[in-house]
Design a protein around this motif. Structure first.
Motif, PDB file in Angstrom:
ATOM      1  N   ARG A  18       0.805  -1.212   0.000  1.00 40.27           N
ATOM      2  CA  ARG A  18       0.000   0.000   0.000  1.00 40.27           C
ATOM      3  C   ARG A  18       0.847   1.275   0.000  1.00 40.27           C
ATOM      4  N   PHE A  19       1.968   1.271   0.715  1.00 36.61           N
ATOM      5  CA  PHE A  19       2.750   2.495   0.833  1.00 36.61           C
ATOM      6  C   PHE A  19       3.301   2.979  -0.514  1.00 36.61           C
ATOM      7  N   PHE A  20       3.354   2.089  -1.517  1.00 36.69           N
ATOM      8  CA  PHE A  20       3.813   2.512  -2.843  1.00 36.69           C
ATOM      9  C   PHE A  20       2.860   3.540  -3.463  1.00 36.69           C
ATOM     10  N   PHE A  21       1.613   3.569  -3.012  1.00 38.30           N
ATOM     11  CA  PHE A  21       0.629   4.518  -3.527  1.00 38.30           C
ATOM     12  C   PHE A  21       0.601   5.809  -2.710  1.00 38.30           C
ATOM     13  N   GLY A  22       1.352   5.847  -1.614  1.00 36.33           N
ATOM     14  CA  GLY A  22       1.318   6.988  -0.708  1.00 36.33           C
ATOM     15  C   GLY A  22       1.828   8.274  -1.337  1.00 36.33           C
ATOM     16  N   THR A  23       1.304   9.381  -0.840  1.00 38.22           N
ATOM     17  CA  THR A  23       1.737  10.694  -1.330  1.00 38.22           C
ATOM     18  C   THR A  23       2.777  11.308  -0.410  1.00 38.22           C
ATOM     19  N   ASN A  24       3.147  10.616   0.658  1.00 43.66           N
ATOM     20  CA  ASN A  24       4.172  11.117   1.572  1.00 43.66           C
ATOM     21  C   ASN A  24       5.569  10.863   0.991  1.00 43.66           C
ATOM     22  N   LYS A  25       6.600  11.299   1.720  1.00 38.29           N
ATOM     23  CA  LYS A  25       7.987  11.146   1.245  1.00 38.29           C
ATOM     24  C   LYS A  25       8.349   9.681   1.015  1.00 38.29           C
ATOM     25  N   GLY A  27       6.393   7.056   0.177  1.00 39.68           N
ATOM     26  CA  GLY A  27       5.777   6.557  -1.050  1.00 39.68           C
ATOM     27  C   GLY A  27       6.427   7.132  -2.292  1.00 39.68           C
ATOM     28  N   ARG A  28       6.625   8.443  -2.300  1.00 33.76           N
ATOM     29  CA  ARG A  28       7.258   9.100  -3.464  1.00 33.76           C
ATOM     30  C   ARG A  28       8.689   8.601  -3.652  1.00 33.76           C
ATOM     31  N   GLY A  29       9.398   8.399  -2.535  1.00 34.57           N
ATOM     32  CA  GLY A  29      10.778   7.916  -2.610  1.00 34.57           C
ATOM     33  C   GLY A  29      10.871   6.506  -3.171  1.00 34.57           C
ATOM     34  N   PRO A  58      -0.337   2.733 -15.042  1.00 38.99           N
ATOM     35  CA  PRO A  58      -0.799   4.095 -14.773  1.00 38.99           C
ATOM     36  C   PRO A  58       0.062   4.892 -13.793  1.00 38.99           C
ATOM     37  N   VAL A  59       0.649   4.239 -12.806  1.00 37.46           N
ATOM     38  CA  VAL A  59       1.400   4.959 -11.779  1.00 37.46           C
ATOM     39  C   VAL A  59       2.867   5.100 -12.154  1.00 37.46           C
ATOM     40  N   GLN A  60       3.478   4.008 -12.596  1.00 38.39           N
ATOM     41  CA  GLN A  60       4.902   4.027 -12.931  1.00 38.39           C
ATOM     42  C   GLN A  60       5.156   4.253 -14.423  1.00 38.39           C
ATOM     43  N   ASN A  61       4.113   4.303 -15.219  1.00 41.02           N
ATOM     44  CA  ASN A  61       4.246   4.498 -16.676  1.00 41.02           C
ATOM     45  C   ASN A  61       5.165   3.464 -17.306  1.00 41.02           C
ATOM     46  N   TYR A  62       5.108   2.239 -16.806  1.00 45.34           N
ATOM     47  CA  TYR A  62       5.956   1.164 -17.321  1.00 45.34           C
ATOM     48  C   TYR A  62       5.347   0.605 -18.603  1.00 45.34           C
ATOM     49  N   THR A  63       6.174   0.531 -19.649  1.00 47.32           N
ATOM     50  CA  THR A  63       5.714   0.001 -20.940  1.00 47.32           C
ATOM     51  C   THR A  63       6.611  -1.126 -21.430  1.00 47.32           C
ATOM     52  N   GLY A  64       7.505  -1.605 -20.568  1.00 49.70           N
ATOM     53  CA  GLY A  64       8.449  -2.646 -20.967  1.00 49.70           C
ATOM     54  C   GLY A  64       7.839  -4.040 -20.950  1.00 49.70           C
TER      55      GLY A  64
END
Length: 182
Positions: A18-25, A27-29, A58-64
């Motif tokens: 869940r923390f990967f979706f966080g807007t805190n430092k 999650g962003r880190g 959608p979140v990481q824009n991964y297209t590989g």
């Protein structure tokens, strides 16, 4: 990743926390460092197409390149099991209903619901659990303490113990409220 090796790198993600979706430092880190990693990998391995649709695209824009390696037991991996009729004989028609709950036993709400069912139904139900209580092991012990119709059989091995897990069960508890927003 930063060793400048020519070896191919595969990133295996069995679950997205869940923390990967966080807007805190934090999650962003984590997302920042993961994006760096994603640019350097040869293959992403996930356990669900939903991880691609709901996070990596959608979140990481991964297209590989990616590969979905589902977390399930295939029929050819199962040991020789009793025929269905034999398994049904193990389900005692006159005895209590057996509810099985197996896997990572980490959901406090499921623990409360199942312990409440055990208390209310008494000898008419048996709760049979196998796996690993995580996150709240003390709460797990406290919630089911003193309930004679609750059995915890410890950890298990799949596919070897598949029949033992489900062969005598009438119902399988598959609900997990652990991270309802995740």
């Amino acid at each position: 990743v930063f060793s400048f090796s020519g070896a191919k790198l595969v990133y295996d993600v069995p679950d997205i926390q869940r923390f990967f979706f966080g807007t805190n430092k934090r999650g962003r880190g984590f997302r920042f460092f993961e994006r760096i990693l994603l640019k350097r990998i040869s293959l992403l391995v996930v356990t669900s197409h939903g991880f691609m649709r709901g996070y990596f695209e959608p979140v990481q824009n991964y297209t590989g390149k990616f590969y979905v390696w589902e977390n399930k037991v295939l029929a050819e991996q199962l040991p020789d099991m009793s025929p269905i009729e034999e398994m049904n004989k193990k389900r005692d028609a006159d005895g209590p209903w057996v509810i099985s709950w197996h896997g990572t036993l980490r959901c406090p709400k499921s623990m409360r619901i199942l312990s409440d069912v055990a208390r209310r139904m008494g000898d008419d139900v048996k709760i049979y659990m196998r796996g690993k209580p995580t996150d709240y092991p003390d709460y797990f012990d406290h919630t089911f303490k003193g309930l004679d119709n609750v059995e915890f059989g410890g950890e298990y091995r799949l596919p070897d113990e598949f029949e033992d897990l489900y062969g005598h069960a009438h119902f399988s508890w598959c609900v997990d409220y652990h991270d309802p927003e995740g």
